[in-house]
Scaffold this motif. Structure first.
Motif, PDB file in Angstrom:
ATOM      1  N   ARG A  69       0.844  -1.191   0.000  1.00 41.28           N
ATOM      2  CA  ARG A  69       0.000   0.000   0.000  1.00 41.28           C
ATOM      3  C   ARG A  69       0.881   1.243   0.000  1.00 41.28           C
ATOM      4  NH1 ARG A  69      -3.966  -2.783   3.620  1.00 41.28           N
ATOM      5  NH2 ARG A  69      -5.846  -3.088   2.371  1.00 41.28           N
ATOM      6  N   LYS A  70       0.527   2.218  -0.851  1.00 40.23           N
ATOM      7  CA  LYS A  70       1.239   3.491  -0.900  1.00 40.23           C
ATOM      8  C   LYS A  70       0.262   4.594  -0.530  1.00 40.23           C
ATOM      9  CE  LYS A  70       4.478   1.840  -4.421  1.00 40.23           C
ATOM     10  NZ  LYS A  70       5.090   2.076  -5.757  1.00 40.23           N
ATOM     11  N   GLN A  71       0.599   5.300   0.531  1.00 40.17           N
ATOM     12  CA  GLN A  71      -0.303   6.313   1.066  1.00 40.17           C
ATOM     13  C   GLN A  71      -0.723   7.328   0.012  1.00 40.17           C
ATOM     14  OE1 GLN A  71      -1.385   6.145   4.218  1.00 40.17           O
ATOM     15  NE2 GLN A  71      -2.748   7.876   3.920  1.00 40.17           N
ATOM     16  N   GLY A  72      -2.035   7.450  -0.165  1.00 40.55           N
ATOM     17  CA  GLY A  72      -2.560   8.425  -1.103  1.00 40.55           C
ATOM     18  C   GLY A  72      -2.510   8.003  -2.557  1.00 40.55           C
TER      19      GLY A  72
END
Length: 244
Positions: free
Chosen positions: A66-69
């Motif tokens: 997961r990559k924030q934003g």
């Protein structure tokens, strides 16, 4: 795409397997972004809670990141291991430019089973060093192995083994052993609770079991290994060994 609500496995596991299947058939390629949670809910006709659990399970298992934003991305493809080569985990990691990571979960001297005695050509009930380790790649479990080394041939071996060393290197440096070939049998089993815990996969998920006996330069059995791999993380290949 409708899932089977009468299936033995919960919906979140069915969704996880569908996404993994799409990763392996290149619907979602390495580094690509997955559809949004809303799109996945619509595609699989399940709730957002189910999708979130599936994705979190895949993140925890090392399939996704997961990559924030930005969203959720495919982390990597399958690892390929040779069925022919006698190379071990350390050699493989070095060849691919990665640092070996190991964790010993059990190390003990015990009488061997008739099966191990036959594989190693030693008398029944001979003592072996049983070494159980988890092998990692990029902090994700690659495999779980149970290795047996005959004490009658490698007395004192247990003192040289820890998480930082390669057993192949120890055997060569301390005992003058050069590994030349291996006998291997590839099976597919359902993961036990113990194996699933070590591989971070689901209980009863399919796993490869690689039954391997390694031999030295004099064709004497050096050790026996049972290695377990999640079928979704590893592929085995057979290279063409034709002489030129």
């Amino acid at each position: 795409m409708m899932l089977n609500k009468d299936n033995l496995y919960p919906l979140y596991i069915q969704v996880k397997r569908k996404i993994i299947e799409d990763i392996h058939n290149d619907t979602y390629t390495e580094g690509s972004r997955l559809p949004s949670e809303a799109e996945l809910c619509e595609k699989y006709a399940v709730s957002r809670i189910t999708i979130r659990r599936s994705l979190q399970d895949m993140v925890d298992s090392g399939y996704l990141v997961r990559k924030q934003g930005k969203g959720t991305f495919v982390k990597r493809g399958k690892i390929k291991r040779s069925l022919i080569s006698a190379e071990g985990y350390t050699e493989y990691m070095k060849e691919t430019g990665q640092k070996p990571e190991r964790k010993i979960v059990e190390k003990m001297i015990k009488p061997c089973s008739p099966f191990i005695a036959k594989r190693l050509s030693i008398p029944p009930d001979s003592e072996v060093l049983e070494l159980c380790r988890i092998l990692y790649i990029k902090d994700v479990p690659l495999g779980y192995e149970v290795n047996s080394y005959p004490i009658m041939r490698f007395n004192g071996l247990e003192a040289y083994i820890d998480d930082r060393v390669s057993t192949h290197e120890v055997l060569q440096e301390k005992y003058g052993v050069t590994l030349k070939n291996a006998y291997k049998v590839l099976n597919v089993l359902l993961a036990s609770e113990k194996t699933a815990n070590y591989l971070n996969c689901n209980v009863s998920a399919p796993v490869y079991q690689l039954d391997k006996t390694a031999f030295n330069q004099y064709n004497t059995a050096v050790y026996h290994s049972l290695m377990y791999y999640d079928v979704n993380r590893v592929s085995f290949v057979i290279e063409d060994q034709n002489d030129e």
